[in-house]
Design a protein around this motif. Structure first.
Motif, mmCIF file in Angstrom:
data_model
loop_
_atom_site.group_PDB
_atom_site.id
_atom_site.type_symbol
_atom_site.label_atom_id
_atom_site.label_comp_id
_atom_site.label_asym_id
_atom_site.label_seq_id
_atom_site.Cartn_x
_atom_site.Cartn_y
_atom_site.Cartn_z
ATOM 1 N N UNK A 1 2.140 4.357 1.713
ATOM 2 C CA UNK A 1 2.280 4.557 3.151
ATOM 3 C C UNK A 1 1.430 5.744 3.597
ATOM 4 N N UNK A 2 0.851 5.634 4.781
ATOM 5 C CA UNK A 2 -0.002 6.712 5.332
ATOM 6 C C UNK A 2 -1.028 7.169 4.301
ATOM 7 N N UNK B 1 7.397 6.484 0.166
ATOM 8 C CA UNK B 1 7.348 5.553 1.296
ATOM 9 C C UNK B 1 6.215 4.563 1.025
ATOM 10 N N UNK B 2 6.438 3.290 1.330
ATOM 11 C CA UNK B 2 5.466 2.236 1.038
ATOM 12 C C UNK B 2 5.266 1.323 2.229
ATOM 13 N N UNK B 3 4.042 0.861 2.390
ATOM 14 C CA UNK B 3 3.719 -0.101 3.445
ATOM 15 C C UNK B 3 3.571 -1.486 2.836
ATOM 16 N N UNK B 4 4.179 -2.476 3.451
ATOM 17 C CA UNK B 4 3.906 -3.856 3.047
ATOM 18 C C UNK B 4 2.688 -4.344 3.814
ATOM 19 N N UNK B 5 1.659 -4.733 3.072
ATOM 20 C CA UNK B 5 0.451 -5.275 3.673
ATOM 21 C C UNK B 5 0.657 -6.730 4.066
ATOM 22 N N UNK C 1 4.207 -8.424 3.498
ATOM 23 C CA UNK C 1 5.100 -8.556 4.658
ATOM 24 C C UNK C 1 5.630 -9.980 4.763
ATOM 25 N N UNK D 1 0.842 -1.192 0.000
ATOM 26 C CA UNK D 1 0.000 0.000 0.000
ATOM 27 C C UNK D 1 0.879 1.245 0.000
#
Lengths: 450, 450
Positions: free
Chosen positions: A17-18, A27-31, A35, A15
């Motif tokens: 990030x934020x 910046x990136x989030x691993x869902x 993950x 996703x």
């Protein structure tokens, strides 16, 4: 590329990030699935280089190091980009990305040599801007208390060289390795997780006797390439790029990038550098501590050379997703349902697929079948990352698992209730075979490990 | 405590960070054995809460989040310590740690109410100092570009709540979990890795229906405690401490710390908090995005409550080392050599011991034995973290392995050459039994997994 990004978001790989706050650039989030995929890649790396070899030790050190580290390493002075600033709106641009009056990859101005933000035409001279993120230790925000977020994990392997070597009684040649987050305050970003401001590195500093460095360099290029291929990157999408003498980093004698054919073009996936004895010598000089090695057998002391194979985990993950992504127009012909939309199969290597096995009751409305399916699920859960799914038709559920790369799907059906066996479906061949429930754990262990 | 710190440095568990530069206060490096030990603890956590349960998903998000996150969470306003400053030398001290005119735990002044650094007696009023590390995104260092290093991993589980829930089709109750580095710019530090400025957290945000929160809270206290005990923390060294209403964090309805009897006294190892719907509501308010859950079965929408079991990996690791540390005066009586010094046995649980097996040739100067030992080593290396050691007497080598907690040592001796078997020595019982080489891998797998 858009299709990969969309799949990643929809199925919980990656996703922005934020996102609820409009995101933070680069910046990136691993869902949930991302993950696990990332963890699997990291574990394969650790298994290959730490467990299975006997000449590399792991360390795990903080993102914030002593600020002197970055003076010694040359990052304070050399880890910079030249920026020019619009005098009207203060927007900043990479001067070295200016080509024929256009700011390549930094937005579009109406006319040439114009600020892409406000249209201003008056810029400052180029100033060197350091790419390290700055912070302050303690409560006073002044130069004496400033510190940096590491732009590479490598430096700790140099500052801890003697501690690691002596505590583990390592003999040269040997390596010190680390996996961890690094930070670069990039001005130009983009291409999904390819260039992020916070990313994860897996680096090895492999120390050799001076003179043995060139041979070791060659060996590591091959080892590194094989590791990547073994995880599932297609060989034909890789090529080597040798840096020219004049464009080498300040510490490097020789650098080869292994480039991958990303959807946006050939770009660096990973690199191998011959850092010579530059870093150890510099840290000796700046710390006053001797960072050398004593060869007991030959009774000689020297400052080792170091070969650095370095890997960006996020870049590797993107390459693996790209090569695994397979879109089948009109769908596959397994079920009797008519499939109109395209069907995606994520052909991830079994070693790294986030979910290894799915357990599916053939139908949802037969109590016996659901109960049995849940038993099978509980039976296998201690051993594998596994999903239970009873929502939708069986064909739809197969496709849902194909899309996230699950290598095996188990279906519990009416026959199961009589014969205590299930169908085991292979993601790639779609072949189904019947396996006794009591043999399932072992069969799966064997196939997943092979 | 000193003995643990000394063992950690000598045997490569934990070093002072950037030691060659005199260290950086409250930052620590995990050396080769410490890095593996820490990984093993993290893997056990992942196995227990992600793999073996079906109601918790993992995410992996950056240290730097959108700055609004910390306004919404309340950290900008509330995550502060009151500091006073010496007007003479500008040294700062925790005002709330001042007791009877002394700066408790912050150094010693000659007289009461005196600056411990310069002896000055004139201080400023207490000012609130925020404990988040600050940095800047992009090339401009002003308030508009400031960002923070996360002081807890938790907030990403709230900002990603909808993305994670929808992509994985999770039903309440369910949890979102994360392991990663967090940063706190602590003014008072100390006690080895107990209070570091950069540390690793493993947190779960477990979402429940309002009204079910109190029961879930109780359950998680027990689950969390059992996890810690199962890894090797002694039950008798744990106690619960319930926070008083007036000292709860701004977001908490109820908090219980699980305290451990560290060498420096009872202190918080881990905590469980009932964060209510505070965080989700705040992020909704600040982002304008709805962060709620729709219960399909009962057709009702609500903002879930959240129970947060939170764990500091470093604090757990320190507790595990402390409880594993066993010093035997005069040594153990296994060998015929006289052992004068104390012998240390690190009785780490097999699950987390960094090296699982050591392979030792009985003597170094018999080619056949050394060759055989190396074969055994190669045979087992694909499966276990394993060490080969031929340096020193066999008794000395056993002690070296005991000291780092290796559960099993294999000795290859003269009998091995005839009978194809080895001795397998148990770290704790020192019992030795002969095992056929062909059975070794399976015997070890079984014993290490049990």
């Amino acid at each position: 590329m858009e299709k990969i990004v969309s799949l990643c978001k929809r199925r919980g790989f990656i996703f922005q990030s934020s996102e609820i706050y409009g995101g933070v650039e680069a910046f990136w989030d691993y869902g949930p699935l991302g993950a696990i995929l990332k963890n699997n890649i990291k574990n394969e790396w650790l298994k290959t280089f730490i467990q299975k070899r006997n000449d590399i030790v792991l360390i795990d050190t903080p993102v914030i190091m002593h600020p002197k580290t970055w003076e010694a390493s040359g990052h304070i002075q050399n880890f910079t980009d030249p920026l020019i600033e619009c005098k009207k709106c203060n927007a900043r641009f990479r001067a070295d990305y200016m080509k024929d009056g256009n700011f390549v990859g930094q937005g579009k101005a109406k006319e040439k040599n114009q600020c892409v933000q406000c249209g201003g035409k008056d810029f400052t001279e180029a100033k060197q801007f350091n790419l390290m993120f700055k912070t302050f230790l303690g409560s006073v925000e002044d130069d004496a208390h400033q510190a940096f977020l590491r732009p590479e994990t490598a430096q700790a392997m140099f500052t801890d060289f003697v501690l690691a070597q002596e505590s583990m009684r390592m003999k040269i040649p040997f390596g010190i390795a680390q996996i961890g987050h690094s930070f670069r305050n990039e001005i130009t970003t983009g291409n999904f997780i390819f260039r992020s401001r916070e990313f994860e590195q897996a680096e090895i500093e492999y120390f050799v006797k001076p003179g043995n460095d060139e041979k070791a360099f060659e060996e590591w290029v091959t080892i590194w390439e094989n590791f990547i291929i073994n995880l599932g990157v297609k060989k034909e999408n890789l090529r080597r790029y040798e840096h020219k003498k004049e464009s080498l980093s300040h510490y490097s004698k020789r650098t080869i990038d292994i480039e991958y054919k990303y959807p946006f073009g050939w770009s660096e996936l990973t690199g191998i550098a011959n850092r010579t004895n530059y870093d150890l010598s510099q840290h000796s000089k700046f710390s006053g501590k001797e960072l050398s090695y004593f060869d007991e057998e030959n009774k000689e002391k020297y400052v080792p050379y170091v070969i650095e194979p370095s890997l960006g985990i996020d870049r590797l993950l993107l390459a693996l997703l790209t090569d695994a992504f397979d879109e089948i127009k009109g769908g596959r012909t397994e079920t009797t349902e008519s499939v109109k939309e395209e069907e995606i199969v994520l052909r991830l290597d079994k070693k790294i697929a986030p979910i290894k096995v799915a357990v599916l009751p053939l139908v949802k409305n037969k109590e016996n079948i659901v109960k049995k399916a849940k038993e099978v699920y509980q039976l296998l859960k201690p051993y594998f990352m596994i999903q239970y799914d009873e929502v939708g038709s069986i064909g739809r559920r197969y496709r849902r698992q194909d899309e996230i790369g699950t290598p095996f799907a188990i279906t519990v059906d009416f026959e199961t209730l009589e014969k205590e066996d299930v169908t085991l479906r292979d993601r790639d061949t779609m072949k189904q075979e019947r396996i006794k429930i009591r043999d399932l754990a072992n069969v799966l262990k064997e196939r997943l490990e092979s």
